[in-house]
Design a protein around this motif. Structure first.
Motif, PDB file in Angstrom:
ATOM      1  N   PRO A   1     -17.476  39.693  77.258  1.00  0.00           N
ATOM      2  CA  PRO A   1     -17.600  40.019  75.836  1.00  0.00           C
ATOM      3  C   PRO A   1     -16.380  39.521  75.070  1.00  0.00           C
ATOM      4  O   PRO A   1     -15.253  39.560  75.579  1.00  0.00           O
ATOM      5  N   VAL A   2     -16.605  39.047  73.836  1.00  0.00           N
ATOM      6  CA  VAL A   2     -15.533  38.495  73.007  1.00  0.00           C
ATOM      7  C   VAL A   2     -15.515  39.208  71.667  1.00  0.00           C
ATOM      8  O   VAL A   2     -16.509  39.201  70.934  1.00  0.00           O
ATOM      9  N   ALA A   3     -14.369  39.794  71.333  1.00  0.00           N
ATOM     10  CA  ALA A   3     -14.126  40.353  70.006  1.00  0.00           C
ATOM     11  C   ALA A   3     -13.209  39.375  69.280  1.00  0.00           C
ATOM     12  O   ALA A   3     -12.065  39.166  69.687  1.00  0.00           O
ATOM     13  N   ALA A   4     -13.713  38.751  68.218  1.00  0.00           N
ATOM     14  CA  ALA A   4     -12.959  37.709  67.519  1.00  0.00           C
ATOM     15  C   ALA A   4     -12.480  38.202  66.159  1.00  0.00           C
ATOM     16  O   ALA A   4     -13.195  38.911  65.446  1.00  0.00           O
ATOM     17  N   VAL A   5     -11.260  37.805  65.820  1.00  0.00           N
ATOM     18  CA  VAL A   5     -10.699  38.051  64.489  1.00  0.00           C
ATOM     19  C   VAL A   5     -10.315  36.703  63.893  1.00  0.00           C
ATOM     20  O   VAL A   5     -10.064  35.735  64.621  1.00  0.00           O
ATOM     21  N   ILE A   6     -10.236  36.635  62.568  1.00  0.00           N
ATOM     22  CA  ILE A   6     -10.055  35.326  61.939  1.00  0.00           C
ATOM     23  C   ILE A   6      -8.608  34.860  61.937  1.00  0.00           C
ATOM     24  O   ILE A   6      -8.347  33.660  61.805  1.00  0.00           O
ATOM     25  N   GLY A   7      -7.642  35.754  62.044  1.00  0.00           N
ATOM     26  CA  GLY A   7      -6.252  35.345  62.118  1.00  0.00           C
ATOM     27  C   GLY A   7      -5.751  34.698  60.840  1.00  0.00           C
ATOM     28  O   GLY A   7      -6.304  34.854  59.759  1.00  0.00           O
ATOM     29  N   GLY A   8      -4.654  33.923  61.003  1.00  0.00           N
ATOM     30  CA  GLY A   8      -3.965  33.362  59.853  1.00  0.00           C
ATOM     31  C   GLY A   8      -4.603  32.101  59.312  1.00  0.00           C
ATOM     32  O   GLY A   8      -5.356  31.400  59.984  1.00  0.00           O
ATOM     33  N   GLY A   9      -4.259  31.804  58.068  1.00  0.00           N
ATOM     34  CA  GLY A   9      -4.710  30.622  57.351  1.00  0.00           C
ATOM     35  C   GLY A   9      -4.119  30.712  55.959  1.00  0.00           C
ATOM     36  O   GLY A   9      -4.324  31.724  55.284  1.00  0.00           O
ATOM     37  N   TYR A  10      -3.365  29.681  55.522  1.00  0.00           N
ATOM     38  CA  TYR A  10      -2.523  29.855  54.342  1.00  0.00           C
ATOM     39  C   TYR A  10      -2.636  28.745  53.320  1.00  0.00           C
ATOM     40  O   TYR A  10      -1.706  28.515  52.547  1.00  0.00           O
ATOM     41  N   GLN A  11      -3.754  28.044  53.277  1.00  0.00           N
ATOM     42  CA  GLN A  11      -3.970  27.117  52.168  1.00  0.00           C
ATOM     43  C   GLN A  11      -4.085  27.909  50.868  1.00  0.00           C
ATOM     44  O   GLN A  11      -4.719  28.964  50.827  1.00  0.00           O
ATOM     45  N   ARG A  12      -3.513  27.377  49.819  1.00  0.00           N
ATOM     46  CA  ARG A  12      -3.660  28.048  48.515  1.00  0.00           C
ATOM     47  C   ARG A  12      -5.032  27.779  47.897  1.00  0.00           C
ATOM     48  O   ARG A  12      -5.482  28.540  47.038  1.00  0.00           O
ATOM     49  N   ASP A  13      -5.680  26.722  48.327  1.00  0.00           N
ATOM     50  CA  ASP A  13      -7.036  26.398  47.881  1.00  0.00           C
ATOM     51  C   ASP A  13      -7.998  27.299  48.660  1.00  0.00           C
ATOM     52  O   ASP A  13      -8.359  27.002  49.803  1.00  0.00           O
ATOM     53  N   ILE A  14      -8.410  28.405  48.046  1.00  0.00           N
ATOM     54  CA  ILE A  14      -9.190  29.415  48.769  1.00  0.00           C
ATOM     55  C   ILE A  14     -10.540  28.876  49.243  1.00  0.00           C
ATOM     56  O   ILE A  14     -10.914  29.093  50.403  1.00  0.00           O
ATOM     57  N   PRO A  15     -11.322  28.139  48.431  1.00  0.00           N
ATOM     58  CA  PRO A  15     -12.577  27.599  48.960  1.00  0.00           C
ATOM     59  C   PRO A  15     -12.373  26.687  50.165  1.00  0.00           C
ATOM     60  O   PRO A  15     -13.152  26.732  51.121  1.00  0.00           O
ATOM     61  N   ALA A  16     -11.331  25.870  50.144  1.00  0.00           N
ATOM     62  CA  ALA A  16     -11.052  24.997  51.284  1.00  0.00           C
ATOM     63  C   ALA A  16     -10.656  25.823  52.506  1.00  0.00           C
ATOM     64  O   ALA A  16     -11.066  25.520  53.640  1.00  0.00           O
ATOM     65  N   LEU A  17      -9.869  26.863  52.295  1.00  0.00           N
ATOM     66  CA  LEU A  17      -9.462  27.730  53.393  1.00  0.00           C
ATOM     67  C   LEU A  17     -10.664  28.467  53.977  1.00  0.00           C
ATOM     68  O   LEU A  17     -10.799  28.588  55.206  1.00  0.00           O
ATOM     69  N   VAL A  18     -11.540  28.975  53.124  1.00  0.00           N
ATOM     70  CA  VAL A  18     -12.751  29.654  53.586  1.00  0.00           C
ATOM     71  C   VAL A  18     -13.575  28.715  54.461  1.00  0.00           C
ATOM     72  O   VAL A  18     -14.086  29.115  55.512  1.00  0.00           O
ATOM     73  N   GLU A  19     -13.693  27.451  54.057  1.00  0.00           N
ATOM     74  CA  GLU A  19     -14.476  26.493  54.828  1.00  0.00           C
ATOM     75  C   GLU A  19     -13.910  26.331  56.238  1.00  0.00           C
ATOM     76  O   GLU A  19     -14.675  26.242  57.208  1.00  0.00           O
ATOM     77  N   VAL A  20     -12.614  26.326  56.380  1.00  0.00           N
ATOM     78  CA  VAL A  20     -12.030  26.195  57.713  1.00  0.00           C
ATOM     79  C   VAL A  20     -12.299  27.463  58.528  1.00  0.00           C
ATOM     80  O   VAL A  20     -12.663  27.390  59.706  1.00  0.00           O
ATOM     81  N   HIS A  21     -12.136  28.620  57.915  1.00  0.00           N
ATOM     82  CA  HIS A  21     -12.427  29.878  58.622  1.00  0.00           C
ATOM     83  C   HIS A  21     -13.893  29.968  59.044  1.00  0.00           C
ATOM     84  O   HIS A  21     -14.213  30.593  60.064  1.00  0.00           O
ATOM     85  N   LEU A  22     -14.788  29.359  58.271  1.00  0.00           N
ATOM     86  CA  LEU A  22     -16.214  29.428  58.605  1.00  0.00           C
ATOM     87  C   LEU A  22     -16.545  28.744  59.927  1.00  0.00           C
ATOM     88  O   LEU A  22     -17.618  28.991  60.498  1.00  0.00           O
ATOM     89  N   GLN A  23     -15.642  27.916  60.427  1.00  0.00           N
ATOM     90  CA  GLN A  23     -15.908  27.260  61.710  1.00  0.00           C
ATOM     91  C   GLN A  23     -16.077  28.287  62.826  1.00  0.00           C
ATOM     92  O   GLN A  23     -16.856  28.068  63.766  1.00  0.00           O
TER      93      GLN A  23
END
Length: 309
Positions: A268-290
């Motif tokens: 079983p895997v419990a995943a959290v999104i962790g860090g990500g610090y682009q100021r461009d929030i839509p671009a950052l969201v797209e990377v987290h969506l991976q």
């Protein structure tokens, strides 16, 4: 459907203008998932973790003043947030979200929290935007299950999981593995069970074999019964604080590798999104969506606005 954990309070924190922490990204991820057809029924909402539970596992001389707003200014500067009752409510809910994610992962095979990865929080102090170490608490919660004797915390955030490593020091039931930028924060590294320091400018073709080898080594050597995965995207080439050169596709491949390998082992895997610090929030969201694509929550198609590499 893979269980998802979210509360609007994840993004509800008033910060000074131009503050470095991209608090809006959590709501952005939720909104993007809804826009791609994920229904409200897929989301689980955590209840704030009790003060008693936090006090039971961390230094009361730190937690007491933290919760009461009596922590000294130097300690709050080390955390990186101004104190507010809102900050404490958000912290208690976000940490509870990771514990709920761990519970759901044991029941369903995998689960994802739309926040989490507060791995710089130690037993007696907070640091680097982390007040309470949710990964350590979640590992202990998993170990309370009769079927779980050993938990692997597999941390791929670009910053070493120093707090988790220190908290689990000397324990053989919580295994800490950290893949991080060697010259990045924290400057004073702790000793994980396995550490993989990466040089600045590391690219996909160098990075992905390290991830695969690290995970294989950890699984073969320690034989864990469950995995907590910190899927930080501050490794991304466009991240303001990461200093690595991993593409969006590289992030996806990393996350898919982790899920596939754990699925092969029946873990079983419990995943959290962790860090990500682009100021461009839509671009950052797209990377987290991976992470959500790799977990099969949404289809593996890149949005037109996302960078192509």
């Amino acid at each position: 459907m893979v269980p998802l954990v979210f509360d609007p309070i994840y993004s509800q924190l008033d910060l000074p203008r131009r503050h470095r922490f991209p608090i809006e990204k959590y709501q952005g991820i939720y909104d993007a998932l809804i826009a791609q057809g994920i229904t409200e029924s897929c989301f689980h909402r955590p209840q704030p973790l009790s003060e008693q539970r936090i006090l039971a596992e961390f230094d009361p001389d730190y937690i007491g003043p933290l919760l009461e707003g009596a922590l000294d200014a130097k300690a709050m500067r080390r955390i990186g947030f101004p104190w507010s009752s809102q900050l404490i409510r958000r912290t208690r809910t976000a940490v509870a979200g990771t514990l709920l994610t761990a519970e759901l992962a044991l029941a369903h095979g995998k689960a994802l929290n739309l926040t989490g990865g507060y791995h710089h929080a130690h037993y007696d102090f907070g640091s680097g935007f982390c007040l309470v170490n949710d990964l350590y608490l979640a590992a202990n919660a998993m170990l309370a299950s009769p079927d779980i004797d050993k938990v692997l915390v597999f941390d791929c955030d670009v910053h070493q999981g120093d707090g988790t490593a220190a908290l689990a020091q000397g324990r053989d039931d919580i295994i800490t593995v950290s893949l991080h930028g060697e010259k990045n924060f924290p400057h004073r590294k702790q000793v994980s069970d396995m550490d993989f320091g990466l040089p600045k400018g590391t690219q996909d073709n160098e990075y992905l074999p390290v991830v695969e080898n690290a995970l294989d080594m950890a699984l073969n050597l320690y034989r864990p019964d469950a995995v907590i995965y910190d899927a930080g995207v501050d490794i991304h080439i466009d991240d303001d604080l990461g200093h690595l050169d991993i593409s969006t596709q590289g992030v996806y491949q990393r996350d898919r590798l982790v899920f596939n390998r754990c699925e092969q082992e029946g873990l079983p895997v419990a995943a959290v999104i962790g860090g990500g610090y682009q100021r461009d929030i839509p671009a950052l969201v797209e990377v987290h969506l991976q992470l959500f694509r790799a977990a099969g929550v949404i289809s593996n198609t890149t949005s037109r606005s996302a960078p192509a590499y």
